[in-house]
Design a protein around this motif. Structure first.
Motif, short mmCIF file in Angstrom:
data_model
loop_
_atom_site.label_atom_id
_atom_site.label_comp_id
_atom_site.label_asym_id
_atom_site.label_seq_id
_atom_site.Cartn_x
_atom_site.Cartn_y
_atom_site.Cartn_z
N UNK A 84 0.84 -1.20 0.00
CA UNK A 84 0.00 0.00 0.00
C UNK A 84 0.88 1.26 0.00
N UNK A 85 0.31 2.35 -0.44
CA UNK A 85 0.98 3.66 -0.40
C UNK A 85 0.16 4.57 0.50
N UNK A 86 0.85 5.25 1.40
CA UNK A 86 0.17 6.21 2.27
C UNK A 86 0.68 7.62 1.97
N UNK A 87 -0.25 8.56 1.98
CA UNK A 87 0.08 9.98 1.84
C UNK A 87 -0.38 10.65 3.13
N UNK A 88 0.51 10.80 4.10
CA UNK A 88 0.08 11.34 5.39
C UNK A 88 -0.31 12.81 5.30
N UNK A 89 -1.26 13.19 6.14
CA UNK A 89 -1.60 14.61 6.26
C UNK A 89 -0.71 15.28 7.29
N UNK A 90 -0.28 14.48 8.27
CA UNK A 90 0.59 14.99 9.33
C UNK A 90 1.77 14.05 9.54
N UNK A 91 2.92 14.64 9.88
CA UNK A 91 4.10 13.85 10.25
C UNK A 91 4.64 14.40 11.56
#
Length: 341
Positions: A138-145
């Motif tokens: 899967x690929x994740x695009x975080x909104x927060x890090x």
């Protein structure tokens, strides 16, 4: 300490850039040629910065052959980094592999910001999966890090600072359970001291979560259903189709996590979906310089929750292939107006 080093190095680079701008000829002799070339490249207008981490990710990116090299300046080597200049889908880009860890990521991003005229940075790579709703591939695009590697390691009875953002009591993981005391005491998680162009000079802001640039993040939502690869080859496939998930949280520290209990702790306390060693450094450096930023991470392993050996050696290439595909789709979707000066 990582970002103190970044700030020092960035100061040196900014002095070099000023030397180039005013053509004083005062740059260090071995950097004069690189600075002159950077100046020529910058005359062509702003570019999209691309930052990845280590060779397997770079191999997946370069294998697409989608980066069309600059006809005169395809490469620029500076301070041990190789910047590749060209276009993707007709949009001007600069690509670099930063190396593993927060120091490498922060320094390289700042170097790119100081040397080149960029509108923002697309950071991509593989990561450990800390969320059971996600799977390898899967690929994740975080909104927060968040940077979860700033610790105060304390005695169990020691008071914690008011700014503490988390606590890990080592005794909670004693085997057998029951007796909570442990000579290793506890870890108190601290926020990042964040300096930026939008803040007051020399006055840091304590932050835990750094947020992606809104416009770039909303653009990703438009292709969240992108079709990703689910097979490494004709014989090795995932148990279900890989997917891209947008809007979760990610953790960064100078730690490769292959430990199930610590993975569980990070998920329960910080609600993170992925763990890596670079993303927050790239994001904070961009935000400090008022640059756009977005992060794509492909899940290559389970961060220690698996039975047996870590599967990164097997599925890392698939995760890298998928995260490159998502990154390239973002560049394709990004309007050319976003590159306007």
């Amino acid at each position: 300490m990582e970002f103190k080093a970044v700030t020092l190095y960035a100061t040196v680079l900014m002095i070099m850039a000023v030397s180039l701008t005013y053509e004083t000829g005062s740059a260090l002799p071995w950097n004069k040629k690189a600075l002159r070339i950077a100046g020529e490249i910058n005359k062509e207008g702003p570019r999209i910065g691309l930052v990845t981490v280590y060779p397997p990710e770079e191999a997946a990116f370069m294998s697409t052959k989608i980066l069309k090299p600059h006809p005169k300046y395809p490469l620029l080597d500076f301070s041990g980094r190789r910047f590749r200049i060209g276009t993707i889908y007709g949009k001007k880009v600069i690509y670099v592999r930063c190396g593993v860890g927060m120091w490498n990521a922060g320094v390289t991003t700042q170097m790119m910001s100081d040397l080149f005229n960029i509108v923002g940075v697309v950071h991509f790579g593989i990561a450990g999966n800390a969320n059971n709703s996600l799977s390898i591939g899967d690929v994740t695009v975080p909104k927060y890090v968040a940077h979860t590697g700033i610790w105060e390691w304390l005695k169990l009875q020691d008071p914690e600072e008011a700014v503490s953002v988390g606590r890990l009591v080592i005794g909670d993981y004693n085997v057998p359970q029951g007796k909570k005391s442990n000579r290793l005491g506890k870890i108190s998680y601290q926020p990042e001291e964040f300096y930026s162009e939008s803040g007051k000079p020399n006055v840091p802001e304590n932050i835990l979560w750094a947020k992606m640039s809104s416009q770039w993040f909303e653009l990703v939502r438009k292709f969240e259903g992108i079709k990703l690869s689910s097979c490494l080859n004709s014989t090795v496939c995932l148990p279900r189709p890989a997917k891209m998930v947008v809007g979760l949280k990610a953790s960064t520290a100078n730690i490769f996590i292959d430990n199930g209990p610590y993975r569980e702790f990070l998920f329960k306390h910080f609600k993170v979906a992925s763990v890596d060693e670079e993303s927050t450094a790239v994001v904070l450096t961009c935000l400090s310089n008022k640059l756009n930023v977005i992060v794509f991470r492909g899940m290559s392993d389970l961060a220690g929750s698996q039975q047996g050996e870590n599967p990164i050696a097997i599925f890392g290439p698939l995760a890298a292939r998928n995260v490159v595909k998502a990154t390239l789709e973002f560049i394709k979707k990004l309007p050319k107006s976003a590159l306007a000066t």
